[in-house]
Structure formats: C-alpha cells, structure tokens
Design an enzyme around this catalytic site. Structure first.
Site, PDB file in Angstrom:
ATOM      1  N   CYS A 848       0.888  -1.164   0.000  1.00 35.64           N
ATOM      2  CA  CYS A 848       0.000   0.000   0.000  1.00 35.64           C
ATOM      3  C   CYS A 848       0.919   1.204   0.000  1.00 35.64           C
ATOM      4  CB  CYS A 848      -0.966  -0.038   1.175  1.00 35.64           C
ATOM      5  SG  CYS A 848      -0.254  -0.607   2.723  1.00 35.64           S
ATOM      6  N   ALA A 850       2.562   2.427   3.301  1.00 37.11           N
ATOM      7  CA  ALA A 850       3.573   2.013   4.267  1.00 37.11           C
ATOM      8  C   ALA A 850       3.774   0.511   4.276  1.00 37.11           C
ATOM      9  CB  ALA A 850       3.200   2.486   5.670  1.00 37.11           C
ATOM     10  N   ILE A 852       1.651  -1.782   5.713  1.00 38.94           N
ATOM     11  CA  ILE A 852       1.226  -2.416   6.962  1.00 38.94           C
ATOM     12  C   ILE A 852      -0.296  -2.441   7.114  1.00 38.94           C
ATOM     13  CG2 ILE A 852       3.355  -1.936   8.224  1.00 38.94           C
ATOM     14  CD1 ILE A 852       1.879   0.452   9.509  1.00 38.94           C
ATOM     15  N   ARG A 854      -3.399  -1.449   4.921  1.00 35.32           N
ATOM     16  CA  ARG A 854      -4.217  -2.095   3.898  1.00 35.32           C
ATOM     17  C   ARG A 854      -3.607  -3.426   3.467  1.00 35.32           C
ATOM     18  NH1 ARG A 854      -5.357   3.405   0.295  1.00 35.32           N
ATOM     19  NH2 ARG A 854      -5.075   4.825   2.034  1.00 35.32           N
ATOM     20  N   GLN A 892      -3.300  -1.564  10.619  1.00 39.12           N
ATOM     21  CA  GLN A 892      -2.858  -0.389  11.368  1.00 39.12           C
ATOM     22  C   GLN A 892      -3.801   0.041  12.470  1.00 39.12           C
ATOM     23  OE1 GLN A 892      -3.069   3.158   9.195  1.00 39.12           O
ATOM     24  NE2 GLN A 892      -2.416   4.416  10.897  1.00 39.12           N
TER      25      GLN A 892
END
Length: 921
Positions: A848, A850, A852, A854, A892
């Site tokens: 995505c 970052a 982490i 999605r 997240q």
C-alpha cells in the site's frame, strides 16, 4: 301628485323612519347605562375567538446548540417535530443530520445543564405542542446516536459537532474517564484551539484560563501541556479527529443511561448503546446483552423485559426483567432500545403497516434513516467545502496567576494567530510530504512510533503523533492467546493449591510461589510495563484459582517486582507476559513472584486518583485449535459475530502489541538505508526482511517475507509485504520481484491521496517500456474494471535475457479515511487475487503506502477465506499476531480490523466462502 312630489315624499318617510330608530337606540342605551351603572361592560365573543386564533397560529421554539448559542424558531401551532428538526438542520447547514436530535425537559423547566432523568427526545412524528408543557418550548440540540467510529463521518463539520458533544459530556461528568486519558484528550482540545505549542507564546499557566476537564488542577495542566507539545503539525480537524478516536474507546462513550432495579431490588443503571444493552451497578459495568443475543424487548407498566436468544445447549428461553421507576420511564427505555437497534443494526427501518391490528400495545417505530443509509448516502454525495467558526473552551472563573515576560511586563497567555484558525481546511489542499523529511511522519498507513518514543513522548525530526493509551489486558497473563473464544463457567477447584509459606523480604516485599492448575492457569492478570509507563500490577485475580488460594493471597493492586528472580521494572508488558508463560511451560511449572502487597500506582503522577479500572476477568477455553471440523468453524463464526456486536473484538485487538519487542530493526536505522524508507517509523524486522542479492544500491529494501499457513490443507500463502516504492527505490523494487521469482504484484493504494504522495508510479504507461539499471519493464495490457485496474507487464533481465510475465492488480477505491466502502467489492477483489496466485508457490508482492495497514487487511482476508475453505476455525487476532511477528504493525487501526472481521463473517454467513467438498465431513 307630480312625480317630483312623490319622490320628495318618499325621502321624508325614509328619513323619519331612521330618526325613529335612532331615537329608540338612544333610549335603550340610556336605560342600559342607568341599569348597569357601576358594573358596565361588554364582551365580544367572536372577536375574542379570532384574537385567540391569531395568537395560537404560531409557536415559538428556542433551541440551545452545542456551542451554547441559541436561536428561536417560529412554527405553525400544528407543526410536527420533524418540521422543527428540519429548521434546526437548515439553520446549522448540517448534512449528516441523522445522528442528532432535540431534547426537552419533561417537566417543562428550562435549564442550561439538563439531567438525563427528565430529558426526552423530540418525536418527529408527533406535534411539537403536544410534547412540551411550557408556553414557549425550550430544546437542546444533542447527539442522539454516537457513531461507533468517527471515520464513518464524512463531513468535518459533523465531526466537530460530535467533538462539542463529547467535550460537554466530559465537563458535565456524564463521561467518566481516568486522569491520564482525560489529560490526553484535553491536549487535543488545546491543539485544536491554540495550535502548535510555541514557548514564546505559551508561557507558564497558559492553560489556566481554559476549562478542559473536571477537577482541573495545576498538575493536570502541566501534563496536558507536555502532551500538547507532541501534537505539532496537527490542524484543528486533525486534533478533533484524534480526540474522537480516543473518546470512542471509553466505557461510557455513547451510553444512554436509565435508572432501574434488578430482581433483588438493587439499584442499577441500564445503558442503551450501539452494541446493545449494558448493565451498570455503582458505576461498574456488570453485564452486556448485545443486540445479536436479544430476540425481544418489551415492557408492561413499570417492568421492562428482554428475551435472550436460546443457545444450542439450552431447551428454554431466558427472560430477564427489570423494575423501572415509573411507567413513563419504562416506555422511554423501550423506545430508546427500539431506536438504537434500528439505527445501528438494520439497513432500513421497519415499515409500519398501513392498518394496525386491534391491540393495546405501543405502536412506536423508528422512522428515521439508519446509520447504514446515512453512511451509504455520504459515499455518493459530493464533499461540501465550507467554513465555520469554532467555539473556544469556556473560561474558568478563578484568579489567574500573573505571568511576566523577560522584561517584567505582564504577559497574558494568548492564542496564536493561524492562517487556518477556525476554518475547515480541505485535506487535499495540503502540500504533499516528502518521502523522508522533517515533520513527515506516516499518514493513515503509519504514524506509529517506536516503543521508546511512545514512552518518553519524544519525537525526532519534528512532526505530530498521538501517544497511545495504555492497553488494557482482558485475558490472563498466562494465557496462550487473547483471540476471540467461547466463554465458559468458572472451573471448580476442589483441591487446595499447595503453596509454601511466603518469604518476607526487606522493603515490605513478599515472595509467593504458585503452581498452575490442571489447565495450566495461575488465574491472575497483570497490566503495566515500560511501554505503558506503569509498573507491573496485578489487575485481576479469579476466585478459586491458584492465585486466589495461595498464601498469602495475591490481590489486585499488588505490584510485581520480580518474576523468578528477574527484575521486571524495566521490561515491556509483552516480555512480562512471556516470562509468566515460560514458567508454566517449564518442568515443574512453578512461578515465583516477588510482590509489594497492595501497591497503588497513579497513572497520572501527582494526583490522588487511581489508574483506569480493568474490566471484569474472563475465562476462555484452552487450545481451541485442537478442535477442528465444521463445528469448530461454525463456533468461531458465532464468536466472531458476538465479538463484533459486544465490542470485545476491538478491545482485544487494541491490547495486541504493534511490534514484537523481541525483534530488532537495526538495518533500517543505518544512515545509508534511512532514505530508502517512506516513513521513518515503519521499519522491517531484520530476521524476516527481504535481502537483495544483486542490487547496485545495497541489499536493503523496506520489505518483509510474510508466510501464512493454512492448517489441514498443506497450503502456505507466501507474501512480500512492502511499502509503496519511492522514486529512488523503483529499481530496487523490481530487482526484488525478479530475485523472489514473483509473478503477482498487488497494489492497494492510489498514487496520491489528500494531496499527499502515497506511492511513486513504478510502472510504464500502456505499450511503453521502463528502463532501469539492469532491467526493462514493458506494459502489454491494461484493463479498468469499475474500481479495479489490471495490468500485464513483461519483466526482462538485461544481463541474462530472462523474461517473466507479471500480473499487476490495483484496488483504487479505498477511501481517504477508514476502510473500503463495500465489503462485497473488496471480497471480490480478494478472490481475484486468490485466483491469480493459483498454482504459484512464489510470494505475491503486496503493498500500500507504508505496507502495513491495507496490506495487512488483504493478507488477513485471504487467509480467512482459505481457512473457511479448509473447514478450519477462524480467529482473526491469531492471524494478526502471526502477521505482526513477521512485519510490524500489520493492520494499522481498529477500523481496518473491524472492517475485515465483518467482511469475513458476512462472506461466511452469506455463503460466499464455504468449506470445499474435500474438507467437509
């Protein structure tokens, strides 16, 4: 007689008749005056009726808003409540209006601080005049339905109204919260009103004039000030969103309380919420009945009843009764339940039949829109860019300490001038952030700091972050897992637990030895740790467990100083839990605790108030994974539904560590690698990171191998979870794809969101070729389907001539905030990903921004669908834990976790995912 004479004669006759009548009237008037002398008067009946109708033609209604402003509306005397509501919404220019309502005092008294005992909600279907007792109605604009997640609110102005409501709830004592949380939430109010902290503008005592929390003290203001410094860079809208995001976790958030008595005549309070009916006694939550468990609610006179769903093991119906104060209060509670259930649980309100059967029962139904309809409408409506004035906090009426500047002049703490002050700022209008630079922490995919940064409150390179609330532990410390599982009765411990006599040490310390029961449990819970800035405390002790039956007994509030001789004062919470579990797993299983009895710790240093109370303990069965088959799968789905309804699912998720404290990320911190990270706080574990073998730019890339095993099927889904490539890491990205042998790349973001770069375009346009160091990438196909984009590439190694077909799948409809708007659409996309990986053993590259949030949602969704097909139970928290042991911070936030859990449950319940024939038994 001539005609002229005849006409003159006629006029004389008529004149004499009028004179005669006038004389008669004068005589009557004279007689009347004499007869009624001293008590004369007249009353015009018809005139009075007309005047009355003119007076009652309109009705005045004064409304007090959440910012304490007032406005008077004129209504037709026969107007219904909906007319007044429409006028209020029009006056506010409020779009997402279904969450709000108008309250009035049942006794007709106008008060600035209405109490819940006498307040009633205006019924839109009934005339206003029949609902109020006073001549001029006084109403209060309030939030009626508290949204479960502020990310569901599309408009900033709506979130601002929620922010005002919760501020009011806190100041009036309706929403109770521990001092540490109160200071954190208050710091967001300060950021919203005063902007960034500046030492030259915000001198000592600059918060003393603001009324922020009840019982505000100087020590609290110092704590708020320290937290205020950490919010640098947050606009008012950002601070208010964070305010709401923390407030939604409070036990009393969105609870509408009603006084009652139980079957033993003890005073209790029944709270109506979005998840169901909550029972409080002495301010402590003692029971929760989720809507999924309630099949019927009813009332008769002063008694209120709920009928619970019959469980599979039961052959009887459970009917619970509560005694209310009056018939009126009983009916009001019933109506509140009807409204909350309809609004939060149904897609559309139940339609009232045109002809009612002959019945004496109430015919009330909720006729407004549901939350589902409101959210769906917001997705298809254009955003409204508007400006509005934010209301400042009330001033405290006390003597303000004078503050002098360096020249000895009186300095009054002021409000800094800001270009965005009190105005809505379009999120898309902000400047895109650099991939690495000052003041640029990760956005919705990042924003997490290392544990050390969360403890100290420090931040490097500037930028804003929100310190995390101390996680509350629900499961036992010596439990193997905190996943959602069936709750069962307390075990009967008939045999006493043998414990040696305690050893009394210096400084009041006591050594206690425990041996686990036959289920491997010590029976106590702990909270605190270095990461939570709290000592390790015993938070719960279950009755009839080794911890309860030992001598001396382990008590709540005892401070754990040593575990098996190891000093725990500097350890993280997860490390402490692991020490307890390791004791149980050793040969003897003996656990030796050195405790300071009845140690009290204040979460907020310098105050007399204790830290936030833990919820009641829960037992969960051991080793649920040992039970496999269709029953275990169905049971896990029932638990999943119950966890979603009760809120326990999210509470357990928020307790889980974001990053495994025993794994390091040293490689990402090296100076030569820092510029390769999109976000400074998102780093790959060293042990699972992808190592490039033939890259001219070094072997580092921000990516981790994530392998998810599907028990009983022999399947292992392999992934490479990575960040969205930067312009400087595109060549490294494709080198990683080449070396890993990957043929599938899944992209879960767009290139730019809210004016911020989320990912660099690392592929060429259709029919064009991208040339890199030793690679070429050619685009051969591009197909756009609704919100999906499917591309085909040919990746070629220039040195060896090797070519490989690459499938690129992009999901484009993830909203700026929160989660996908359509779970079916996302499930369909996940199925397309699963189909594309058929027959492939190499890892699929998923990213995505970052890598982490999605990314974690997709991995969990695909893993859960595979588990269902393999006829295996699905425990989402176990999946998240497995992912976070391979890449930090996967999934997240709580809204992402709730969304994917709901999607999994709906996919199962609607038959989209079901066990394959070869796994069915």
């Amino acid at each position: 007689m001539t005609s002229l004479e005849c006409g003159q004669h006629s006029r004389e006759v008529v004149s004499r008749r009028w004179l005669t009548r006038l004389h008669i009237f004068e005589m009557i008037e004279s007689v009347s005056r004499r007869a009624l002398s001293g008590s004369s008067g007249s009353y015009h009946v018809r005139g009075a009726e007309l005047a009355r109708n003119r007076r009652l033609k309109s009705l005045s209604a004064t409304v007090t808003f959440l910012d304490d402003t007032q406005h008077t509306f004129q209504l037709d005397k026969r107007a219904k409540g909906q007319v007044l509501l429409d006028l209020v919404f029009q006056h506010l220019e409020l779009i997402e209006k279904d969450y709000f309502g108008l309250q009035y005092a049942e006794n007709g008294v106008s008060t600035t601080i209405p109490t819940s005992d006498i307040m009633r909600w205006l019924d839109p279907s009934k005339p206003v005049k029949k609902q109020i007792r006073s001549k001029g109605g006084h109403f209060f604009f309030r939030v009626k339905f508290y949204v479960s997640d502020p990310s569901k609110l599309q408009e900033e102005y709506t979130r601002y109204q929620f922010y005002l409501q919760i501020r009011r709830d806190i100041l009036q004592g309706k929403l109770q919260l521990p001092p540490s949380t109160a200071c954190l939430i208050a710091s967001y109010t300060v950021q919203s009103e005063l902007g960034d902290y500046h030492p030259e503008e915000h001198g000592p005592g600059y918060l003393s004039q603001l009324q922020l929390i009840p019982g505000q003290t100087e020590e609290m203001e110092k704590k708020i000030s320290e937290l205020h410094k950490l919010h640098k860079g947050q606009l008012p809208a950002d601070a208010e969103f964070n305010f709401l995001d923390h407030a939604k976790r409070l036990d009393m958030y969105g609870v509408e309380l009603h006084k009652a008595r139980d079957s033993t005549n003890k005073e209790i309070q029944l709270g109506v919420t979005s998840i169901g009916l909550v029972v409080f006694q002495n301010g402590i939550k003692i029971n929760v009945f989720s809507w999924s468990k309630i099949v019927k609610i009813s009332f008769k006179r002063k008694q209120f009843f709920i009928q619970l769903r019959r469980e599979q093991s039961e052959n009887y119906d459970t009917l619970l009764g509560f005694n209310m104060q009056t018939y009126r209060s009983s009916k009001n509670l019933w109506k509140a339940c009807v409204e909350h259930h309809t609004f939060f649980r149904l897609h559309s309100p139940k339609m009232r039949p045109k002809r009612f059967p002959l019945t004496l029962s109430s015919r009330f139904t909720y006729s407004g829109r549901t939350e589902f309809q409101t959210v769906e409408d917001g997705k298809h409506r254009a955003r409204v860019e508007r400006t509005f004035i934010r209301s400042p906090s009330k001033k405290i009426a006390h003597t303000i300490a004078t503050v002098t500047d360096d020249k000895g002049k009186l300095a009054i703490p002021g409000r800094p001038s800001r270009s965005y002050d009190n105005k809505v700022q379009s999120l898309g209008a902000r400047e895109p952030r650099q991939a690495w630079g000052e003041g640029n922490p990760s956005d919705d995919e990042g924003g997490f700091l290392s544990l050390r940064e969360e403890i100290t409150g420090s931040y490097t390179r500037g930028g804003a972050f929100s310190p995390a609330l101390g996680s509350r532990v629900f499961s036992y410390a010596d439990d193997d897992t905190t996943a959602e599982r069936n709750i069962y009765d307390l075990p009967d411990y008939s045999e006493p637990t043998s414990s040696p006599a305690p050893q009394i040490l210096e400084d009041g310390l006591v050594t206690i030895s425990l041996t686990p029961d036959e289920q491997g449990r010590f029976g106590f819970n702990v909270k605190g740790g270095l990461d939570l800035d709290m000592p390790i405390l015993v938070s719960r002790v279950a009755p009839n467990t080794p911890a309860d039956r030992c001598y001396p007994k382990l008590n709540e509030g005892d401070q754990v100083v040593y575990i098996n001789g190891i000093d725990v004062s500097g350890l993280l919470h997860e490390r402490v839990v692991n020490l307890i579990r390791q004791s149980r797993d050793r040969g003897s299983g003996e656990l030796t605790l050195t405790v300071r009895p009845n140690a009290l710790y204040n979460a907020l240093a310098g105050t007399d108030e204790t830290s936030e109370e833990e919820p009641p303990y829960r037992y969960v069965p051991d080793a649920p994974h040992a039970a496999i088959g269709s029953d275990a799968l169905a049971q896990s789905m029932l638990l999943l539904a119950d966890g979603l309804a009760s809120g326990a699912l999210i509470a357990q998720y928020e307790q889980l560590y974001r990053k495994n404290p025993e794994l390091t990320s040293l490689e990402s911190k090296k100076p030569e690698n820092q510029s390769k990270n999109r976000y400074r706080d998102i780093s790959p574990y060293d042990v699972t990171r992808v190592i490039l073998m033939r890259s001219a730019n070094g072997d580092y890339i921000n990516a981790n191998y994530v392998n998810m095993e599907i028990p009983g099927s022999g399947i292992i889904n392999r992934y490479i979870a990575t960040q969205g490539p930067l312009s400087s890491t595109v060549a490294d990205f494709w080198q990683m794809v080449l070396e890993a042998g990957s043929t599938l790349v899944v992209m879960l973001t767009t290139l730019v969101e809210r004016g911020r770069a989320k990912c660099h375009q690392y592929w060429p346009a259709y029919n064009e070729t991208l040339t890199l160091r030793n690679l070429t990438l050619t685009s051969t196909a591009e197909n756009i389907e609704d919100t999906f984009i499917f591309r085909e590439f040919i990746l070629r190694d220039v040195n060896t001539g090797e070519e490989r077909d690459i499938t690129h799948m992009q999901y484009c409809s993830w909203p700026d905030h929160g989660v996908p708007s359509d779970w079916r659409q996302f499930t369909m996309f996940t199925e397309r990903v699963r189909a594309a990986r058929t027959g492939i053993v190499e890892p699929a590259v998923v990213h995505c921004s970052a890598g982490i949030g999605r990314t974690g949602v997709l991995v969990l969704m695909e893993t859960a669908l595979c588990l269902i097909e393999a006829n295996q139970p699905v425990y989402p928290l176990d999946i998240v834990r497995s992912m976070r042991d391979q890449r930090a911070m996967m999934i997240q936030n709580a809204s992402q976790y709730r969304f994917v859990c709901e999607a999994v449950h709906k996919a199962y319940s609607e038959g989209i995912a079901k066990p394959l024939p070869e796994f069915s038994r």
